[in-house]
Design a protein around this motif. Sequence first.
Motif, PDB file in Angstrom:
ATOM      1  N   PRO A  80       0.798  -1.232   0.000  1.00 45.27           N
ATOM      2  CA  PRO A  80       0.000   0.000   0.000  1.00 45.27           C
ATOM      3  C   PRO A  80       0.825   1.275   0.000  1.00 45.27           C
ATOM      4  CG  PRO A  80      -0.052  -1.012   2.156  1.00 45.27           C
ATOM      5  CD  PRO A  80       0.624  -1.994   1.259  1.00 45.27           C
ATOM      6  N   ASN A  81       2.072   1.213   0.480  1.00 42.24           N
ATOM      7  CA  ASN A  81       2.919   2.401   0.529  1.00 42.24           C
ATOM      8  C   ASN A  81       4.174   2.139  -0.302  1.00 42.24           C
ATOM      9  OD1 ASN A  81       1.422   3.989   2.696  1.00 42.24           O
ATOM     10  ND2 ASN A  81       1.838   2.062   3.770  1.00 42.24           N
ATOM     11  N   ASN A  82       4.208   2.687  -1.487  1.00 44.61           N
ATOM     12  CA  ASN A  82       5.350   2.431  -2.352  1.00 44.61           C
ATOM     13  C   ASN A  82       5.532   3.563  -3.353  1.00 44.61           C
ATOM     14  OD1 ASN A  82       4.528   1.635  -5.318  1.00 44.61           O
ATOM     15  ND2 ASN A  82       2.967   0.708  -3.980  1.00 44.61           N
ATOM     16  N   SER A  83       6.722   3.653  -3.864  1.00 44.45           N
ATOM     17  CA  SER A  83       7.026   4.518  -5.011  1.00 44.45           C
ATOM     18  C   SER A  83       7.751   3.663  -6.031  1.00 44.45           C
ATOM     19  CB  SER A  83       7.890   5.709  -4.593  1.00 44.45           C
ATOM     20  OG  SER A  83       9.153   5.285  -4.129  1.00 44.45           O
ATOM     21  N   SER A  84       7.393   3.816  -7.263  1.00 44.66           N
ATOM     22  CA  SER A  84       7.979   2.982  -8.316  1.00 44.66           C
ATOM     23  C   SER A  84       8.214   3.817  -9.560  1.00 44.66           C
ATOM     24  CB  SER A  84       7.060   1.789  -8.642  1.00 44.66           C
ATOM     25  OG  SER A  84       5.826   2.243  -9.156  1.00 44.66           O
ATOM     26  N   GLY A  85       9.012   3.285 -10.406  1.00 47.67           N
ATOM     27  CA  GLY A  85       9.281   3.988 -11.655  1.00 47.67           C
ATOM     28  C   GLY A  85      10.073   3.127 -12.606  1.00 47.67           C
ATOM     29  N   ASN A  86      10.050   3.514 -13.852  1.00 46.02           N
ATOM     30  CA  ASN A  86      10.875   2.860 -14.857  1.00 46.02           C
ATOM     31  C   ASN A  86      11.147   3.848 -15.979  1.00 46.02           C
ATOM     32  OD1 ASN A  86       9.108   2.186 -17.448  1.00 46.02           O
ATOM     33  ND2 ASN A  86       7.802   1.852 -15.651  1.00 46.02           N
ATOM     34  N   PHE A  87      12.303   3.745 -16.549  1.00 45.32           N
ATOM     35  CA  PHE A  87      12.618   4.547 -17.725  1.00 45.32           C
ATOM     36  C   PHE A  87      13.688   3.826 -18.531  1.00 45.32           C
ATOM     37  CE2 PHE A  87      15.587   5.933 -14.482  1.00 45.32           C
ATOM     38  CZ  PHE A  87      16.787   6.117 -15.164  1.00 45.32           C
ATOM     39  N   GLY A  88      13.686   4.096 -19.801  1.00 48.65           N
ATOM     40  CA  GLY A  88      14.632   3.434 -20.688  1.00 48.65           C
ATOM     41  C   GLY A  88      14.531   3.972 -22.094  1.00 48.65           C
TER      42      GLY A  88
END
Length: 315
Positions: A80-88
């Motif tokens: 429930p408590n998260n930060s996420s990301g992706n880049f490429g």
Amino acid sequence: MKKLLCSLALVACAVAANAQTLEELKAEQKAKKDSISDIQKRVDDLQSQIDAFPGWKIGAFGVVGGSLSNFDNWYAQGTPNNSSGNFGGTVNAYANLDREKYFWKNALNLNLKWVKLDDKDDPNDDDSFQPTTDVFNITSLYGYKITSKLAASALVEYRTTILDNFNDPGYLDFGVGATWTPITDLIVVVHPLNYNIVFSDEDTVFESSFGSKIVADYTRKLGPVDFKTNLSAFLSYKSSNLSNWTWTNSFTYTLWKNIGVGFDFGLRGNKQEALNYALQQYEQLTDPTGVEEPDFDNVDNELQTYYTLGLSYKF
């Protein structure tokens, strides 16, 4: 009554005049569109002549994509408590020289991606961006023209990863043979004398050998569409276990100026890499009892794949 008739006559005249003006505007618009189309055809013809002119041709196009997200107290999901990301992104670059008697073609393919998932409730998890896609490939092909479509050629190709395990493994091919160019944008390389050098810390899995090198590359631009497909294969004379192949494809569609959308996907088959990965998994087992140790005879050499979808930019 007379005033009414006059008013109706004036309205009819106004409608007729507007209709006539509208038709005239549409006719004028059509003529201008035809004129623009003719001008674009002449510009395209000139560009084709420029592209066909001998000399250096340098360019690049690629795809970029990414996302960031943050959740606080979002109890419907498992974290429930998260930060996420992706880049490429991917880059396809080339520098080609074409002369009357010889040619020299150079290409670079780069595909990188990072992903992170930070569980804010777990102080021990890794909240950094981790590389998940890592492809680096550079080739240089020189050919001396025997005919307009056939050349004696020499090729050097290097493939590895650069974010993780650089040059472990790394593959260096160099060989000689012939190159066939049946049409302007297609190159077919067949080098029966080729040595495939494999750089790796795992000497028991990776091995260099002699073999044949086959490359087919088709690069084309059709209006706003840029397309490139490349197949590179090494066929070992020592053992089929040492053979490998990679097929990459790139599509971009320009929407505005140099910005558009792009899609890349790739396939690869490499039994040495499959065995190396299987041995790493086997060594991590706390109790390998009853589990057969992987080797070339029992390893599952599954098809390797990747794809990238996102915004594109043409240099």
